[in-house]
Write an enzyme that holds these catalytic residues in place. Structure first.
Site, PDB file in Angstrom:
ATOM      1  N   TYR A 101      24.017 -59.147  84.741  1.00 16.85           N
ATOM      2  CA  TYR A 101      24.228 -60.502  84.226  1.00 16.85           C
ATOM      3  C   TYR A 101      24.590 -60.560  82.743  1.00 16.85           C
ATOM      4  O   TYR A 101      24.802 -61.645  82.212  1.00 16.85           O
ATOM      5  CB  TYR A 101      22.979 -61.349  84.483  1.00 16.85           C
ATOM      6  N   HIS A 120      29.740 -68.015  89.454  1.00 18.66           N
ATOM      7  CA  HIS A 120      28.777 -66.919  89.552  1.00 18.66           C
ATOM      8  C   HIS A 120      29.098 -65.888  88.489  1.00 18.66           C
ATOM      9  O   HIS A 120      30.270 -65.481  88.360  1.00 18.66           O
ATOM     10  CB  HIS A 120      28.785 -66.286  90.944  1.00 18.66           C
TER      11      HIS A 120
HETATM   12  O1  CA2 Z   1      25.890 -64.095  89.764  1.00 22.13           O
HETATM   13  C1  CA2 Z   1      25.339 -65.196  89.678  1.00 22.13           C
HETATM   14  O2  CA2 Z   1      25.582 -66.007  88.792  1.00 22.13           O
HETATM   15  C2  CA2 Z   1      24.262 -65.570  90.700  1.00 22.13           C
HETATM   16  O3  CA2 Z   1      24.412 -66.945  91.027  1.00 22.13           O
HETATM   17  C3  CA2 Z   1      22.917 -65.322  90.037  1.00 22.13           C
HETATM   18  C4  CA2 Z   1      21.718 -65.486  90.983  1.00 22.13           C
HETATM   19  C5  CA2 Z   1      21.933 -64.732  92.267  1.00 22.13           C
HETATM   20  O4  CA2 Z   1      20.874 -65.035  93.186  1.00 22.13           O
HETATM   21  C6  CA2 Z   1      23.248 -65.058  92.922  1.00 22.13           C
HETATM   22  O5  CA2 Z   1      23.394 -64.266  94.078  1.00 22.13           O
HETATM   23  C7  CA2 Z   1      24.398 -64.775  91.973  1.00 22.13           C
HETATM   24  C8  CA2 Z   1      20.435 -64.947  90.373  1.00 22.13           C
HETATM   25  C9  CA2 Z   1      20.107 -65.501  89.066  1.00 22.13           C
HETATM   26  C10 CA2 Z   1      19.037 -64.644  88.458  1.00 22.13           C
HETATM   27  O6  CA2 Z   1      19.344 -64.582  87.100  1.00 22.13           O
HETATM   28  C11 CA2 Z   1      18.690 -63.689  86.329  1.00 22.13           C
HETATM   29  C12 CA2 Z   1      19.329 -63.315  85.182  1.00 22.13           C
HETATM   30  C13 CA2 Z   1      18.743 -62.411  84.363  1.00 22.13           C
HETATM   31  C14 CA2 Z   1      17.518 -61.891  84.656  1.00 22.13           C
HETATM   32  C15 CA2 Z   1      16.885 -62.268  85.814  1.00 22.13           C
HETATM   33  C16 CA2 Z   1      17.457 -63.181  86.661  1.00 22.13           C
END
Ligand code: CA2
Length: 152
Positions: free
Chosen positions: A26, A103
């Protein structure tokens, strides 16, 4: 009545943790960075932004309903709700506002369960796997749709 020059930015569950974990997936930018990027990009197109993040599905549904009153479109990264929530889908369908699905990661090249999106066919703009910069692209493309310059 003139159309509102405001976008709703929705970030779903766990996105408050952006920048603190899983930088390899991310990146290192925070939710505050995302919101600042979206505000700056939208301002350049003459739009202001109402930004919200919640870990609670119902809070997100309420914010989407509220947008009917005073927003021209919705930029949404629903987080994990993307892959699970018919309730979220129904909310987006019910407000009849153009939406951009964002995303950060490339959900099409991760686990199989991330390939399903309950909102994909409702969104008019999709930006997937372009990192945090993808939010700016989504805003630009959504503003183009709202102002009638293009679709998709
Ligand atoms: O890629 C994306 O933006 C997602 O929407 C992010 C979601 C995931 O469940 C989707 O499949 C794809 C997860 C968000 C979690 O975000 C975090 C970021 C940093 C640390 C922990 C969690």
């Amino acid at each position: 009545m003139t159309a509102p020059r405001r976008l709703l930015l929705v970030n779903g569950p766990n996105l408050n943790l952006l920048g603190t974990r899983q930088p390899e997936v991310y990146g290192t930018e925070t939710l505050a960075d995302v919101e600042a990027l979206v505000r700056t990009t939208a301002a350049a197109r003459g739009f202001e932004v109402r930004a919200m993040q919640s870990n609670h599905e119902g809070v997100i549904i309420d914010a989407i309903h509220e947008a009917r009153r005073d927003c021209a479109g919705i930029v949404i990264n629903p987080g994990g709700l993307t892959h699970t929530s018919i309730v979220l889908r129904d909310a987006l369908a019910s407000v009849d506002l153009p939406a951009a699905e964002v995303h950060i990661s490339d959900v099409n090249n991760r686990e199989d369960f991330r390939k399903l999106s309950y909102v994909r066919d409702l969104a008019v703009v999709h930006v997937i796997g372009e990192g945090v910069a993808g939010y700016a692209r989504a805003v630009e493309r959504l503003c183009d749709v709202i102002t009638g310059q293009s679709e998709g």
